[in-house]
Enzyme design. Structure first.
Site, mmCIF file in Angstrom:
data_model
loop_
_atom_site.group_PDB
_atom_site.id
_atom_site.type_symbol
_atom_site.label_atom_id
_atom_site.label_comp_id
_atom_site.label_asym_id
_atom_site.label_seq_id
_atom_site.Cartn_x
_atom_site.Cartn_y
_atom_site.Cartn_z
ATOM 1 N N PRO A 87 28.417 -39.690 71.879
ATOM 2 C CA PRO A 87 28.438 -38.766 70.586
ATOM 3 C C PRO A 87 28.984 -38.411 69.590
ATOM 4 C CG PRO A 87 28.224 -38.330 72.949
ATOM 5 C CD PRO A 87 29.159 -39.629 72.489
ATOM 6 N N GLU A 114 34.360 -39.338 81.470
ATOM 7 C CA GLU A 114 34.369 -38.075 80.444
ATOM 8 C C GLU A 114 34.611 -38.889 78.944
ATOM 9 O OE1 GLU A 114 33.228 -35.716 83.036
ATOM 10 O OE2 GLU A 114 33.650 -35.116 81.791
ATOM 11 N N ARG A 152 13.970 -56.621 66.327
ATOM 12 C CA ARG A 152 13.357 -55.852 65.413
ATOM 13 C C ARG A 152 13.025 -56.242 64.281
ATOM 14 N NH1 ARG A 152 8.626 -53.817 67.236
ATOM 15 N NH2 ARG A 152 8.260 -52.896 65.217
ATOM 16 N N ASP A 167 7.123 -50.453 59.892
ATOM 17 C CA ASP A 167 7.751 -49.747 60.407
ATOM 18 C C ASP A 167 7.817 -48.302 60.172
ATOM 19 O OD1 ASP A 167 9.652 -51.434 62.869
ATOM 20 O OD2 ASP A 167 7.829 -50.739 62.897
HETATM 21 C C1 4FV Z 1 26.380 -41.082 73.771
HETATM 22 C C2 4FV Z 1 25.061 -40.961 72.625
HETATM 23 C C3 4FV Z 1 26.759 -40.559 74.631
HETATM 24 C C4 4FV Z 1 29.237 -39.531 76.607
HETATM 25 C C5 4FV Z 1 30.015 -39.941 77.716
HETATM 26 C C6 4FV Z 1 29.034 -41.845 78.092
HETATM 27 C C7 4FV Z 1 28.209 -40.224 77.178
HETATM 28 C C8 4FV Z 1 29.792 -40.944 78.385
HETATM 29 N N1 4FV Z 1 26.508 -43.026 73.383
HETATM 30 N N2 4FV Z 1 25.233 -41.415 71.965
HETATM 31 N N3 4FV Z 1 24.952 -39.153 73.032
HETATM 32 N N4 4FV Z 1 27.740 -41.612 75.786
HETATM 33 O O1 4FV Z 1 25.966 -39.385 75.003
HETATM 34 O O2 4FV Z 1 25.777 -42.575 72.001
HETATM 35 O O3 4FV Z 1 30.490 -41.943 78.318
#
Ligand code: 4FV
Length: 258
Positions: A87, A114, A152, A167
Protein backbone atom coordinates in the site's frame (compact mmCIF):
# COMPACT_ATOMS: atom_id res chain seq x y z
CA UNK A 1 9.50 -10.90 -20.36
CA UNK A 2 10.20 -13.19 -17.40
CA UNK A 3 8.36 -12.59 -14.11
CA UNK A 4 9.40 -14.37 -10.91
CA UNK A 5 6.86 -14.27 -8.05
CA UNK A 6 7.91 -14.78 -4.42
CA UNK A 7 5.03 -15.84 -2.14
CA UNK A 8 4.13 -18.18 0.72
CA UNK A 9 0.91 -19.12 -1.15
CA UNK A 10 2.06 -20.21 -4.64
CA UNK A 11 -1.18 -22.19 -5.08
CA UNK A 12 -3.11 -18.90 -5.20
CA UNK A 13 -1.53 -18.08 -8.58
CA UNK A 14 -1.76 -21.48 -10.30
CA UNK A 15 -5.33 -21.25 -11.72
CA UNK A 16 -4.76 -17.64 -12.83
CA UNK A 17 -1.51 -18.50 -14.60
CA UNK A 18 -3.05 -21.54 -16.33
CA UNK A 19 -6.19 -19.92 -17.71
CA UNK A 20 -7.22 -17.55 -20.50
CA UNK A 21 -4.83 -15.16 -22.23
CA UNK A 22 -2.09 -15.60 -19.63
CA UNK A 23 -2.20 -19.40 -19.93
CA UNK A 24 -2.00 -19.23 -23.73
CA UNK A 25 0.75 -16.58 -23.67
CA UNK A 26 2.85 -18.84 -21.42
CA UNK A 27 2.22 -21.86 -23.64
CA UNK A 28 3.29 -19.79 -26.65
CA UNK A 29 6.42 -18.55 -24.85
CA UNK A 30 5.31 -14.93 -25.09
CA UNK A 31 5.43 -14.60 -21.31
CA UNK A 32 7.40 -16.55 -18.70
CA UNK A 33 6.09 -16.60 -15.13
CA UNK A 34 7.82 -18.62 -12.38
CA UNK A 35 6.27 -18.86 -8.90
CA UNK A 36 8.54 -19.57 -5.93
CA UNK A 37 7.48 -20.65 -2.42
CA UNK A 38 9.33 -18.39 0.02
CA UNK A 39 9.45 -21.23 2.55
CA UNK A 40 11.88 -22.91 0.17
CA UNK A 41 14.38 -20.23 1.17
CA UNK A 42 14.11 -20.71 4.95
CA UNK A 43 16.76 -22.55 6.99
CA UNK A 44 14.96 -23.62 10.18
CA UNK A 45 13.06 -26.89 10.38
CA UNK A 46 9.78 -25.01 10.92
CA UNK A 47 10.42 -23.17 7.61
CA UNK A 48 9.53 -19.92 9.47
CA UNK A 49 8.93 -16.77 7.40
CA UNK A 50 7.55 -14.50 10.13
CA UNK A 51 8.31 -13.45 13.69
CA UNK A 52 7.11 -11.04 16.36
CA UNK A 53 7.72 -7.33 15.77
CA UNK A 54 10.53 -5.63 17.60
CA UNK A 55 8.87 -2.99 19.80
CA UNK A 56 5.76 -5.16 20.26
CA UNK A 57 2.39 -4.09 18.94
CA UNK A 58 0.78 -7.38 17.90
CA UNK A 59 0.67 -9.05 14.52
CA UNK A 60 3.66 -10.72 12.87
CA UNK A 61 6.34 -9.36 10.54
CA UNK A 62 7.96 -11.25 7.69
CA UNK A 63 11.66 -11.86 8.29
CA UNK A 64 14.19 -10.45 5.83
CA UNK A 65 16.63 -13.38 5.29
CA UNK A 66 14.24 -15.68 3.32
CA UNK A 67 13.36 -12.78 0.94
CA UNK A 68 17.02 -11.84 0.42
CA UNK A 69 17.99 -15.48 -0.24
CA UNK A 70 15.04 -15.96 -2.56
CA UNK A 71 15.54 -12.88 -4.75
CA UNK A 72 19.27 -13.57 -5.07
CA UNK A 73 18.61 -17.20 -6.01
CA UNK A 74 16.00 -16.43 -8.69
CA UNK A 75 18.01 -13.49 -10.07
CA UNK A 76 21.17 -15.57 -10.59
CA UNK A 77 23.12 -14.14 -13.57
CA UNK A 78 20.42 -11.57 -14.30
CA UNK A 79 19.41 -8.18 -12.91
CA UNK A 80 15.62 -8.19 -12.90
CA UNK A 81 13.70 -5.15 -11.62
CA UNK A 82 12.48 -6.04 -8.11
CA UNK A 83 8.97 -4.84 -7.19
CA UNK A 84 7.34 -5.06 -3.73
CA UNK A 85 3.54 -4.90 -3.90
CA UNK A 86 2.47 -2.76 -0.94
CA UNK A 87 0.00 0.00 0.00
CA UNK A 88 3.02 2.32 0.37
CA UNK A 89 3.90 1.95 -3.29
CA UNK A 90 3.41 4.23 -6.30
CA UNK A 91 -0.15 3.82 -7.56
CA UNK A 92 -0.42 1.38 -10.44
CA UNK A 93 -1.90 3.06 -13.55
CA UNK A 94 -1.57 2.66 -17.32
CA UNK A 95 1.62 4.70 -17.43
CA UNK A 96 3.20 2.66 -14.61
CA UNK A 97 2.20 -0.59 -16.33
CA UNK A 98 3.94 0.51 -19.51
CA UNK A 99 6.97 1.66 -17.56
CA UNK A 100 7.26 -1.72 -15.81
CA UNK A 101 6.66 -3.55 -19.10
CA UNK A 102 9.72 -1.72 -20.39
CA UNK A 103 11.88 -2.99 -17.54
CA UNK A 104 12.25 -6.50 -18.97
CA UNK A 105 12.49 -9.17 -16.27
CA UNK A 106 10.68 -8.57 -12.98
CA UNK A 107 10.64 -10.13 -9.52
CA UNK A 108 7.39 -9.55 -7.59
CA UNK A 109 7.38 -9.72 -3.77
CA UNK A 110 4.01 -10.76 -2.30
CA UNK A 111 3.93 -9.86 1.38
CA UNK A 112 1.64 -11.25 4.08
CA UNK A 113 1.03 -10.48 7.78
CA UNK A 114 1.57 -6.91 8.99
CA UNK A 115 4.33 -6.41 6.47
CA UNK A 116 7.95 -7.16 5.69
CA UNK A 117 11.10 -6.28 7.68
CA UNK A 118 12.20 -2.82 6.43
CA UNK A 119 15.69 -4.12 5.61
CA UNK A 120 14.23 -6.02 2.65
CA UNK A 121 13.27 -2.65 1.12
CA UNK A 122 16.69 -1.25 1.97
CA UNK A 123 18.61 -4.14 0.37
CA UNK A 124 16.75 -5.96 -2.45
CA UNK A 125 13.71 -3.87 -3.52
CA UNK A 126 13.95 -1.43 -6.46
CA UNK A 127 10.38 -0.16 -6.35
CA UNK A 128 7.11 -0.43 -4.40
CA UNK A 129 3.80 -0.52 -6.28
CA UNK A 130 0.26 -0.27 -4.90
CA UNK A 131 -2.95 -1.27 -6.65
CA UNK A 132 -5.01 1.02 -4.43
CA UNK A 133 -5.47 2.72 -1.07
CA UNK A 134 -6.90 -0.21 0.87
CA UNK A 135 -5.20 -2.99 2.84
CA UNK A 136 -5.34 -6.56 1.58
CA UNK A 137 -4.18 -9.65 3.48
CA UNK A 138 -1.54 -10.44 0.90
CA UNK A 139 0.35 -9.20 -2.16
CA UNK A 140 -0.72 -12.14 -4.36
CA UNK A 141 -3.82 -10.48 -5.81
CA UNK A 142 -1.91 -7.24 -6.55
CA UNK A 143 0.78 -9.37 -8.24
CA UNK A 144 -1.86 -11.04 -10.41
CA UNK A 145 -3.38 -7.66 -11.29
CA UNK A 146 0.05 -6.44 -12.35
CA UNK A 147 0.87 -9.61 -14.35
CA UNK A 148 -2.49 -9.38 -16.16
CA UNK A 149 -1.93 -5.70 -17.04
CA UNK A 150 1.68 -6.37 -18.11
CA UNK A 151 0.69 -9.32 -20.29
CA UNK A 152 -1.49 -7.00 -22.43
CA UNK A 153 1.64 -4.99 -23.25
CA UNK A 154 3.39 -8.04 -24.71
CA UNK A 155 2.89 -8.11 -28.51
CA UNK A 156 0.77 -11.07 -29.57
CA UNK A 157 -0.80 -11.79 -26.17
CA UNK A 158 -4.02 -9.91 -26.87
CA UNK A 159 -5.30 -11.30 -30.19
CA UNK A 160 -6.80 -8.09 -31.48
CA UNK A 161 -3.82 -5.72 -31.12
CA UNK A 162 -6.02 -2.70 -31.65
CA UNK A 163 -7.86 -3.68 -28.53
CA UNK A 164 -4.80 -2.72 -26.47
CA UNK A 165 -4.25 0.40 -28.51
CA UNK A 166 -7.84 1.41 -27.85
CA UNK A 167 -7.75 0.41 -24.21
CA UNK A 168 -9.17 2.94 -21.79
CA UNK A 169 -6.47 5.23 -20.44
CA UNK A 170 -4.19 4.51 -23.44
CA UNK A 171 -5.15 7.90 -24.84
CA UNK A 172 -5.98 9.00 -21.32
CA UNK A 173 -9.76 8.81 -21.93
CA UNK A 174 -12.27 6.16 -20.89
CA UNK A 175 -13.44 3.74 -23.59
CA UNK A 176 -16.51 4.43 -25.80
CA UNK A 177 -19.65 2.30 -25.31
CA UNK A 178 -19.72 -1.12 -27.02
CA UNK A 179 -22.74 -2.88 -28.55
CA UNK A 180 -23.36 -6.33 -30.08
CA UNK A 181 -26.32 -8.58 -31.03
CA UNK A 182 -29.22 -8.69 -30.37
CA UNK A 183 -30.13 -5.33 -32.04
CA UNK A 184 -32.77 -4.50 -29.37
CA UNK A 185 -32.44 -5.21 -25.64
CA UNK A 186 -35.17 -4.28 -23.15
CA UNK A 187 -36.52 -1.96 -25.86
CA UNK A 188 -33.13 -0.29 -26.21
CA UNK A 189 -31.78 -0.19 -29.76
CA UNK A 190 -28.19 0.05 -30.97
CA UNK A 191 -27.16 3.62 -31.98
CA UNK A 192 -27.92 3.83 -35.72
CA UNK A 193 -24.46 5.13 -36.66
CA UNK A 194 -22.97 1.78 -35.60
CA UNK A 195 -24.98 -0.11 -38.23
CA UNK A 196 -24.52 2.59 -40.90
CA UNK A 197 -21.30 1.20 -42.34
CA UNK A 198 -19.98 4.79 -42.38
CA UNK A 199 -16.66 4.14 -40.64
CA UNK A 200 -15.65 7.80 -40.47
CA UNK A 201 -18.94 8.62 -38.76
CA UNK A 202 -18.50 5.62 -36.44
CA UNK A 203 -15.01 6.84 -35.53
CA UNK A 204 -16.32 10.34 -34.79
CA UNK A 205 -19.20 8.88 -32.69
CA UNK A 206 -16.79 6.71 -30.71
CA UNK A 207 -14.45 9.64 -30.11
CA UNK A 208 -17.33 11.82 -28.87
CA UNK A 209 -18.71 9.04 -26.65
CA UNK A 210 -15.26 8.35 -25.15
CA UNK A 211 -15.00 11.99 -24.19
CA UNK A 212 -18.60 12.11 -22.93
CA UNK A 213 -17.97 9.06 -20.72
CA UNK A 214 -14.77 10.65 -19.40
CA UNK A 215 -16.52 13.97 -18.70
CA UNK A 216 -19.29 12.17 -16.81
CA UNK A 217 -17.30 9.46 -14.96
CA UNK A 218 -13.68 10.65 -14.69
CA UNK A 219 -13.45 14.40 -15.30
CA UNK A 220 -10.17 14.31 -13.34
CA UNK A 221 -8.54 12.61 -16.33
CA UNK A 222 -9.19 15.77 -18.37
CA UNK A 223 -7.04 17.79 -15.99
CA UNK A 224 -3.97 16.18 -17.60
CA UNK A 225 -2.60 18.51 -20.32
CA UNK A 226 -1.19 15.51 -22.23
CA UNK A 227 -4.73 14.11 -22.45
CA UNK A 228 -6.32 17.36 -23.66
CA UNK A 229 -3.50 17.83 -26.16
CA UNK A 230 -4.43 14.50 -27.78
CA UNK A 231 -8.15 15.29 -28.22
CA UNK A 232 -9.48 15.07 -31.78
CA UNK A 233 -11.24 18.06 -33.40
CA UNK A 234 -14.54 16.22 -32.77
CA UNK A 235 -13.73 15.82 -29.08
CA UNK A 236 -12.57 19.44 -28.75
CA UNK A 237 -15.83 20.61 -30.26
CA UNK A 238 -17.83 18.51 -27.79
CA UNK A 239 -15.69 19.79 -24.89
CA UNK A 240 -16.18 23.41 -26.00
CA UNK A 241 -19.96 22.82 -26.28
CA UNK A 242 -19.99 21.35 -22.77
CA UNK A 243 -17.98 24.24 -21.39
CA UNK A 244 -20.31 26.68 -23.17
CA UNK A 245 -23.33 24.96 -21.63
CA UNK A 246 -21.73 25.23 -18.19
CA UNK A 247 -20.96 28.90 -18.71
CA UNK A 248 -24.58 29.48 -19.80
CA UNK A 249 -25.76 27.71 -16.69
CA UNK A 250 -23.41 29.82 -14.56
CA UNK A 251 -24.64 33.02 -16.23
CA UNK A 252 -28.18 31.79 -15.56
CA UNK A 253 -27.38 31.30 -11.88
CA UNK A 254 -25.58 34.66 -11.82
CA UNK A 255 -28.54 36.46 -13.44
CA UNK A 256 -30.92 34.72 -10.98
CA UNK A 257 -28.92 36.17 -8.08
CA UNK A 258 -29.60 39.62 -9.71
C1 4FV B 1 -1.33 -4.03 -1.29
C2 4FV B 1 -2.01 -3.00 -1.96
C3 4FV B 1 -1.68 -4.56 0.04
C4 4FV B 1 -0.46 -5.13 3.00
C5 4FV B 1 -0.08 -6.02 4.11
C6 4FV B 1 -0.29 -7.30 2.11
C7 4FV B 1 -1.01 -6.00 1.92
C8 4FV B 1 0.01 -7.41 3.54
N1 4FV B 1 -0.34 -4.45 -2.06
N2 4FV B 1 -1.39 -2.84 -3.17
N3 4FV B 1 -3.07 -2.28 -1.56
N4 4FV B 1 -0.79 -5.45 0.58
O1 4FV B 1 -2.70 -4.19 0.63
O2 4FV B 1 -0.40 -3.72 -3.20
O3 4FV B 1 1.32 -7.83 3.74
Amino acid sequence: MRVDVLTIFPELLSPFLAASLIGKARERGLLEVRVHDLRGFTEDRHRSVDDEPYGGGGGMVMMAPPWIRAVRAVSEGRSPWRVLLSPQGARLDDAKVRELAGRGDLVLFCGRYEGIDERVRETVVDEEVSIGDYVLSGGELPAMVLIEALSRQVPGVVGFADSVANDSFREGLLDHPHYTRPPVVEGLAVPEVLTSGDHAAIRRWRDREALRATLEKRPDLLERPEVVSRLTREQRRLLEDKLEDNLEALRGVGAGKG
